[in-house]
Design a protein around this motif. Structure first.
Motif, PDB file in Angstrom:
ATOM      1  N   SER A  77       7.218  -7.979  -8.681  1.00 15.31           N
ATOM      2  CA  SER A  77       6.888  -6.627  -9.142  1.00 15.31           C
ATOM      3  C   SER A  77       6.429  -6.620 -10.593  1.00 15.31           C
ATOM      4  CB  SER A  77       8.110  -5.713  -8.993  1.00 15.31           C
ATOM      5  OG  SER A  77       8.494  -5.580  -7.647  1.00 15.31           O
ATOM      6  N   GLY A 107       2.653  -2.460  -6.723  1.00 10.66           N
ATOM      7  CA  GLY A 107       1.347  -1.909  -7.064  1.00 10.66           C
ATOM      8  C   GLY A 107       0.990  -0.717  -6.207  1.00 10.66           C
ATOM      9  N   TRP A 154       4.763  -8.829 -12.173  1.00  6.29           N
ATOM     10  CA  TRP A 154       3.398  -9.334 -12.303  1.00  6.29           C
ATOM     11  C   TRP A 154       2.351  -8.350 -11.806  1.00  6.29           C
ATOM     12  CZ3 TRP A 154       1.996 -12.783 -15.502  1.00  6.29           C
ATOM     13  CH2 TRP A 154       2.866 -13.813 -15.869  1.00  6.29           C
ATOM     14  N   SER A 155       2.769  -7.342 -11.069  1.00  3.39           N
ATOM     15  CA  SER A 155       1.853  -6.283 -10.657  1.00  3.39           C
ATOM     16  C   SER A 155       1.915  -5.100 -11.612  1.00  3.39           C
ATOM     17  CB  SER A 155       2.187  -5.827  -9.240  1.00  3.39           C
ATOM     18  OG  SER A 155       1.334  -4.797  -8.822  1.00  3.39           O
ATOM     19  N   VAL A 203      -8.119 -10.533 -11.808  1.00  5.41           N
ATOM     20  CA  VAL A 203      -7.378  -9.276 -11.996  1.00  5.41           C
ATOM     21  C   VAL A 203      -8.189  -8.261 -12.792  1.00  5.41           C
ATOM     22  CG1 VAL A 203      -5.354  -8.240 -13.068  1.00  5.41           C
ATOM     23  CG2 VAL A 203      -5.114 -10.331 -11.740  1.00  5.41           C
ATOM     24  N   LYS A 263      -2.648 -10.063  -7.160  1.00  9.73           N
ATOM     25  CA  LYS A 263      -1.474 -10.802  -7.621  1.00  9.73           C
ATOM     26  C   LYS A 263      -0.564 -11.163  -6.451  1.00  9.73           C
ATOM     27  CE  LYS A 263      -0.561 -11.359 -11.472  1.00  9.73           C
ATOM     28  NZ  LYS A 263      -0.870 -12.484 -12.390  1.00  9.73           N
ATOM     29  N   GLY A 264      -0.569 -10.315  -5.409  1.00 12.64           N
ATOM     30  CA  GLY A 264       0.247 -10.597  -4.238  1.00 12.64           C
ATOM     31  C   GLY A 264      -0.173 -11.872  -3.538  1.00 12.64           C
ATOM     32  N   VAL A 290      -4.622  -4.566  -8.197  1.00 10.90           N
ATOM     33  CA  VAL A 290      -3.890  -5.640  -8.872  1.00 10.90           C
ATOM     34  C   VAL A 290      -2.772  -6.154  -7.977  1.00 10.90           C
ATOM     35  CG1 VAL A 290      -2.375  -6.173 -10.815  1.00 10.90           C
ATOM     36  CG2 VAL A 290      -4.457  -4.864 -11.197  1.00 10.90           C
ATOM     37  N   GLY A 291      -2.082  -5.237  -7.276  1.00 11.86           N
ATOM     38  CA  GLY A 291      -1.019  -5.657  -6.380  1.00 11.86           C
ATOM     39  C   GLY A 291      -1.512  -6.589  -5.293  1.00 11.86           C
ATOM     40  N   THR A 296      -1.057  -3.615 -14.973  1.00 11.42           N
ATOM     41  CA  THR A 296      -1.557  -2.257 -14.755  1.00 11.42           C
ATOM     42  C   THR A 296      -1.105  -1.335 -15.875  1.00 11.42           C
ATOM     43  OG1 THR A 296      -1.290  -2.693 -12.386  1.00 11.42           O
ATOM     44  CG2 THR A 296      -1.805  -0.447 -13.026  1.00 11.42           C
ATOM     45  N   ARG A 335       4.850  -8.009  -5.539  1.00  5.99           N
ATOM     46  CA  ARG A 335       3.580  -7.750  -6.225  1.00  5.99           C
ATOM     47  C   ARG A 335       2.785  -6.658  -5.509  1.00  5.99           C
ATOM     48  NH1 ARG A 335       1.500 -12.936  -9.136  1.00  5.99           N
ATOM     49  NH2 ARG A 335       3.417 -14.111  -9.444  1.00  5.99           N
ATOM     50  N   PHE A 336       2.635  -6.825  -4.211  1.00  4.62           N
ATOM     51  CA  PHE A 336       1.855  -5.858  -3.452  1.00  4.62           C
ATOM     52  C   PHE A 336       2.559  -4.503  -3.391  1.00  4.62           C
ATOM     53  CE2 PHE A 336       1.448  -3.803   0.721  1.00  4.62           C
ATOM     54  CZ  PHE A 336       0.128  -3.394   0.637  1.00  4.62           C
TER      55      PHE A 336
END
Length: 525
Positions: A424, A371, A426-427, A136, A155-156, A151-152, A431, A367-368
């Motif tokens: 979400s 981000g 974790w993204s 990351v 982490k995704g 990051v998304g 950031t 996550r994706f």
């Protein structure tokens, strides 16, 4: 070797590592066999699982280690230091942790004391901070203007890895969770060992980064759509073993496709170099936090590259921490207990495995999506990222209420909402951490805030779910069937998620001027 020394190859290698390292999200696959083989009650099983969560989220050591060996290392071909060394330390813990758990569950060794099982469950989880910190933070440095999207994506894939590993379980393990634990100990270890040398840092921003990140995003959406179709087909009509093998082979081909983006990006960058028409900058405009004059309160809490002690002394740090206790904590409690909740509602084994797989899909999309969307709205409308944290925590509260209802299909709908919201966090959280506190000590600060996750998980899993479940469970086999088994627990978690949303809203109000100045600075540059 010239092709291997690009940030796009580093991105592809990072994606592959993340795609096979999210074993903690598949705890539901082997939790029942762990419970039966070790004669645990629900509270003891939840206690063991919490140590997995503690290991997965207490990453202060990984942050400090990354700062020591990788923060000043660039992608100039150095092999003696860099992110790969951080990944290697995590790999050792992965192999030892899952290897011991397999020996205990399979009867290779005598049943260990609960404390010893907790220790090795901690090792199995503690590898993740080392993988995540290396990948990351490296992604933020390599794609600094679009840190949210990068990051998304990274982490995704970690969230999506649960669904990928479940597909491997169906094909290679013959339905035996013990074989699955052995697979976890061996196969990802070999893959990560092969790929880790390619994860390197390149502190540059090159024209076309956004286009190629969009390419990686498109590939990600194709993969998640394909996996969702496979899971639904498997759940509704079933799949023969040859069909499973073919579908998994095609999945591996899709996972290899980020290399096409790497080839295309290198070709375009070489053309720009030859035509002397490529703008390159050394540092992000979004991560260089400006010193603000409009508000002394904001100015104090947001300066360039704070270390962890300086960050802890700020109000914004504790607002993030409390919001994550509510969001990540209740999300982890859901992951750890979703199989037992399904069993209490008499879901079939196929349905239970589908829940675990679909959770990984929702986790990935959260996550994706958070981000990418937060990046888009920050760049185009100046929306601060904390507003998306407040929205998603509110969504999580609704998901917990749906799961508490126990009506037909409530676990599928509720886990969708909770999975999206949990992913979400974790993204968004890493950031936001990099933007408010700076990128130099991001790994350490990020994982210091992440301690909130196991703290929340312990409170919700052991003191709420485990305690209330055991009060209504049968004394003979510690089992419980019906809506009442988990209803009160999930209503409590819904209230706490709503409280976390309000805390995130306070963070949004405190950082609104900061983000406005941040966006204005980017436009001027």
């Amino acid at each position: 070797m010239e092709f291997a020394n690009t940030k796009w190859v580093a991105a592809a290698a990072s994606i592959w590592i993340q795609s096979f390292s999210g074993a903690s999200y598949t705890f539901g696959i082997y939790s029942s066999v762990l419970k039966s083989s070790q004669s645990y009650d629900q509270s003891t099983l939840d206690t063991v699982s919490v140590y997995k969560d503690i290991g997965a989220n207490v990453g202060i050591l990984s942050g400090l280690f990354y700062t020591a060996v990788a923060s000043r290392t660039s992608g100039s071909g150095r092999f003696f230091a860099g992110p790969w060394l951080v990944i290697f330390v995590g790999l050792l813990q992965w192999f030892v942790g899952y290897g011991f758990i397999w020996m205990a569950a399979s009867g290779v060794i005598e049943r260990p004391p609960v404390a010893v099982m907790c220790l090795f469950m901690f090792f199995a989880g503690h590898c993740q901070p080392f993988f995540n910190t290396a990948i990351v933070v490296t992604a933020v440095r390599n794609f600094s203007d679009y840190g949210g999207t990068a990051v998304g994506i990274m982490k995704g894939y970690l969230g999506l890895s649960g669904a990928i590993l479940v597909q491997m379980y169906h094909i290679f393990c013959g339905g035996d969770p013990r074989n699955y634990i052995l697979l976890l100990a061996v196969v990802p270890s070999l893959l990560i060992l092969t790929l880790m040398p390619f994860v390197r840092t390149y502190d540059t921003v090159i024209a076309g980064d956004k286009k190629h990140l969009n390419g990686l995003s498109a590939i990600s959406l194709i993969i998640v759509t394909y996996l969702m179709v496979v899971i639904l087909v498997e759940n509704i009509i079933g799949m023969s073993m040859p069909m499973k093998i073919c579908s998994f082979t095609f999945l591996l081909i899709l996972l290899a496709s980020p290399l096409l983006v790497a080839v295309r990006a290198q070709r375009e960058e070489k053309q720009r170099f030859l035509s002397l028409d490529f703008p390159v900058t050394e540092r992000t405009t979004l991560l260089d936090s400006p010193k603000l004059n409009s508000s002394s309160d904001v100015k104090v809490v947001m300066t360039n590259d704070m270390n962890v002690l300086e960050a802890i002394c700020t109000t914004n740090f504790w607002l993030l921490f409390v919001a994550m206790i509510c969001g990540m904590g209740s999300g982890l409690a859901t992951i750890n207990n979703i199989r037992q909740m399904g069993e209490s509602l008499r879901y079939s084994t196929v349905q239970l495995n589908s829940l675990v797989s679909l959770w990984s899909i929702w986790n990935f999309l959260g996550r994706f999506g958070s981000g990418y969307i937060s990046d888009t709205y920050l760049h185009s409308h100046g929306w601060p990222r904390p507003v998306f944290m407040a929205i998603t925590l509110g969504l999580m509260a609704i998901g917990h209420i749906v799961m508490a209802s126990g009506v037909l299909g409530s676990l599928y709908i509720g886990s969708l909402l909770v999975g999206l919201a949990y992913g979400s966090q974790w993204s968004l959280m890493p950031t936001i951490t990099s933007e408010i506190f700076g990128v130099r000590h991001m790994g350490t600060i990020f994982y210091t805030i992440s301690i909130a996750s196991p703290v929340g998980s312990y409170i919700f899993s052991v003191k709420v779910i485990g305690y209330l479940y055991d009060k209504v469970a049968s004394e003979d086999d510690h089992s419980c069937y019906g809506n009442h088994c988990f209803r009160t627990s999930y209503m409590i978690m819904a209230a706490m998620a709503l409280f976390g949303s309000l805390v995130a809203l306070v963070l949004f109000l405190r950082t609104k001027k900061f983000y406005a100045t941040l966006v204005a600075k980017r436009i001027l540059k």
